[in-house]
Design an enzyme around this catalytic site. Structure first.
Site, PDB file in Angstrom:
ATOM      1  N   LEU A 327       0.821  -1.215   0.000  1.00 28.60           N
ATOM      2  CA  LEU A 327       0.000   0.000   0.000  1.00 28.60           C
ATOM      3  C   LEU A 327       0.844   1.248   0.000  1.00 28.60           C
ATOM      4  O   LEU A 327       0.405   2.308  -0.457  1.00 28.60           O
ATOM      5  CB  LEU A 327      -0.919   0.008   1.230  1.00 28.60           C
ATOM      6  N   PHE A 332       9.660   4.312   8.290  1.00 26.82           N
ATOM      7  CA  PHE A 332      10.242   3.222   9.054  1.00 26.82           C
ATOM      8  C   PHE A 332       9.878   1.842   8.522  1.00 26.82           C
ATOM      9  O   PHE A 332      10.256   0.835   9.108  1.00 26.82           O
ATOM     10  CB  PHE A 332       9.817   3.328  10.519  1.00 26.82           C
ATOM     11  N   GLY A 333       9.114   1.772   7.445  1.00 25.80           N
ATOM     12  CA  GLY A 333       8.776   0.465   6.911  1.00 25.80           C
ATOM     13  C   GLY A 333       7.693   0.532   5.864  1.00 25.80           C
ATOM     14  O   GLY A 333       7.120   1.595   5.593  1.00 25.80           O
ATOM     15  N   LYS A 350       2.162  -3.415   8.834  1.00 25.22           N
ATOM     16  CA  LYS A 350       3.322  -2.547   8.735  1.00 25.22           C
ATOM     17  C   LYS A 350       4.562  -3.342   9.118  1.00 25.22           C
ATOM     18  O   LYS A 350       4.655  -3.875  10.219  1.00 25.22           O
ATOM     19  CB  LYS A 350       3.167  -1.331   9.653  1.00 25.22           C
ATOM     20  N   ASP A 448       4.368  14.482  12.819  1.00 26.57           N
ATOM     21  CA  ASP A 448       4.341  14.210  11.383  1.00 26.57           C
ATOM     22  C   ASP A 448       2.907  14.209  10.872  1.00 26.57           C
ATOM     23  O   ASP A 448       2.500  13.342  10.106  1.00 26.57           O
ATOM     24  CB  ASP A 448       5.011  12.866  11.090  1.00 26.57           C
TER      25      ASP A 448
END
Length: 623
Positions: A327, A332-333, A350, A448
């Protein structure tokens, strides 16, 4: 000043054809051969910020004692071999067959801040020795990403430029004639962080018989048997058969900066192109290694979530973490769409980048926060997995994706997110941020908040996610963190000036999201005219010109509530006020959007900032 630096660098165009050596030769430069030499009689033509020393070839400013941003912003350096390369095997060859070649090199990219990476570097083949623009153009292309000379480039991109279609801030791409890659692949798939401050080895092979270009990368000097990228290419579709081309490297920085060093470089013609092994790229990424240390801490943090998944379950759910299931890619991943084999429930999985220490810290931050908070506008964590070195989080799937995709990349390109849903989404987002700031036992600073981190459920309710950069503080403490975080267009000016992040910086980002929703364009758009690059500044300018509605998303036509539109535009500017002390709290924002409190007076033009007056002196730090 920032723009002047960029233009001075870009306008220094140098033509080398009259001076270059017309010699056909293989060469090896660096530790295993002749040293890199940027001199009149040397082996490289270096321009912009490129230079050479016994340590290697440096492509951007190297004086690390000068850490002022002005010294590095919008910088670019290019180094080209003084030996031009003929593309045709022989001038007398009636078949006009192109050469085959192999090149390999070792490089290190060191970001000044892991959260703020420069744009990246590229191996280049050019019909003319001319330098391009800095930033996302890599010092190769013009400011809109188009070619200045006929160009083949292999980019090692370390900064996600949304307007250039970048997948993430860590990918390798093949660029032909412009900066939009014909084919790109995330380096995370082979557990490599291009800006990880360690040696990266790359091999680029072109086979003229099969007309395939192969790119390999590795974190050690053993050449992988499988190519990372295979791209079908006829060199004569890029260059003229009878021309000589320059080969070399280019790197660039924009608003963030990296240090780029090439330590070794070999270029050679291949006498027998059939000797180049032709294989397909691997389908599955390598399993990540066991993260070093911290295992007990990880388990303790995740233990607050009741459901533990096995890695096998999540492999089945995501179709082996295949590209079709991906997606998106975060800091971080990667996030994958999945369906749990036992229940059939749709989930988002995730997966932590295995080589990133910063990613591990972000993963732990996300788990520690999101496993404890509950709110109707915050994504729900369903479970976790720590198995054979893999760290994964399992969330409920948001069927309508992110706000970013709904606005700019809808499933139906002709569909436009209607105003009623836009106002509903910004209201729900405000509720979520208000809860984080004031509604829980500890204050959470998201750090963020942006359109791509606002997810949409089946009814287009806003669901705030991605807490990898978030921090918790006690309400009695000064809510300031000292590590710069966030995304361009959403970063408050006092954060860039002082490095301290508070709840009022989240409010600034909320204001930017409000303007993104109203205007229907990104908060930062590099390709826009200078006055429109930062959305917040452009809306301030239009307010000053008494033409505020000129910024309204033209795709809406007249299908919007004018009163609500004006409210959202002015509230967005108030939240994005240059001075943090003049911004409302999220409690006040919620009340204004709900019509319970009148909107305070908004200045008619952008006020002058006074950042230092806001920097807190309280020594307490977030955890």
């Amino acid at each position: 000043m920032m723009r002047d630096i960029r233009f001075r660098s870009v306008l220094s165009i140098i033509v080398l054809r009259a001076l270059v050596k017309h010699v056909v030769a293989n060469f090896t430069l660096g530790a295993n051969g002749t040293s890199f030499q940027c001199t009149d009689r040397g082996n490289l033509w270096c321009f912009g910020n490129a230079s050479a020393s016994p340590a290697g070839l440096m492509l951007t400013p190297i004086d690390r004692a000068i850490m002022a941003y002005e010294y590095y912003l919008w910088t670019a350096g290019m180094a080209l071999s003084t030996t031009q390369i003929p593309l045709q095997k022989s001038e007398s060859d009636p078949t006009r067959t192109s050469i085959s070649f192999s090149t390999s090199f070792r490089f290190i990219i060191e970001p000044s801040d892991p959260n703020y990476r420069g744009d990246g570097m590229a191996f280049v083949m050019l019909s003319e020795g001319r330098q391009g623009f800095s930033g996302g153009s890599f010092g190769v292309f013009d400011r809109r990403g188009h070619h200045i000379a006929r160009t083949l480039a292999i980019e090692f991109d370390t900064h996600e430029n949304w307007d250039l279609g970048d997948e993430n801030n860590n990918h390798v791409g093949v660029d032909v004639q412009d900066v939009n890659s014909k084919l790109a692949r995330s380096a995370w798939e082979v557990s490599i962080d291009l800006a990880g401050s360690y040696s990266i080895y790359s091999w680029i092979d072109y086979n003229s018989s099969t007309q395939n270009l192969e790119v390999r990368i590795s974190s050690d000097n053993a050449k992988p048997s499988l190519p990372f990228i295979v791209y079908p290419l006829n060199l004569f579709d890029v260059f003229h058969p009878d021309e000589l081309v320059y080969v070399g490297f280019s790197a660039a920085n924009g608003l963030c900066f990296n240090f780029y060093t090439v330590h070794d470089w070999t270029f050679s013609f291949v006498s027998d192109p059939e000797a180049i092994v032709q294989v397909s790229p691997p389908i599955l990424p390598a399993l990540p290694p066991e993260p070093g240390g911290g295992g007990k801490v990880q388990v303790a943090l995740i233990a607050g979530v009741s459901l533990e998944f096995s890695f096998e379950q999540l492999c089945i759910a995501t179709d082996q973490f295949g590209e079709e299931s991906k997606l998106g890619q975060g800091a971080f991943g990667a996030v994958y769409r999945g369906q749990l084999p036992d229940t059939g429930q749709l989930v988002a999985v995730k997966r932590l980048n295995p080589v990133s220490n910063q990613g591990l810290k972000g993963f732990l931050a996300e788990v520690s926060i999101i496993s404890q908070i509950r709110h109707r506008n915050i994504v729900k964590l369903l479970g976790w997995c720590k198995d054979r070195g893999n760290l994964l989080l399992v969330y409920e799937l948001m069927p309508n994706g992110s706000l970013d995709k709904a606005l700019f990349h809808p499933a139906n390109p002709k569909s436009v997110l209607p105003w009623k849903l836009r106002f509903k989404i910004i209201s729900g987002s405000a509720d979520a941020l208000y809860y984080l700031h004031e509604g829980w036992r500890q204050q959470v600073i998201h750090r963020d908040f942006k359109s791509s981190n606002i997810m949409l459920d089946q009814d287009f309710n806003a669901m705030l996610g991605d807490f990898g950069l978030a921090r918790m503080v006690d309400h009695s403490q000064c809510p300031a963190t000292t590590q710069i975080a966030g995304t361009f267009g959403y970063i408050a000016p006092e954060v860039a000036g002082s490095g301290r992040f508070t709840d009022k910086a989240d409010v600034y980002a909320f204001g930017a999201v409000a303007l993104v929703i109203a205007c229907g364009r990104p908060a930062f758009l590099f390709k826009a005219p200078v006055e429109q690059i930062f959305l917040v500044d452009w809306v301030w300018e239009k307010l000053d010109q008494e033409s505020l509605f000129d910024v309204v998303d033209p795709r809406l036509g007249e299908e919007f509530d004018a009163k609500e539109m004006k409210l959202l535009l002015l509230l967005g500017l108030l939240c994005s006020h240059p001075n943090a002390g003049s911004r409302p709290t999220m409690r006040e924002v919620v009340e204004i959007l709900g019509g319970r409190v009148a909107l305070p007076l908004v200045p008619s033009s952008k006020p002058q900032p006074h950042y230092l007056s806001f920097v807190a002196s309280d020594p307490h730090q977030s955890i």
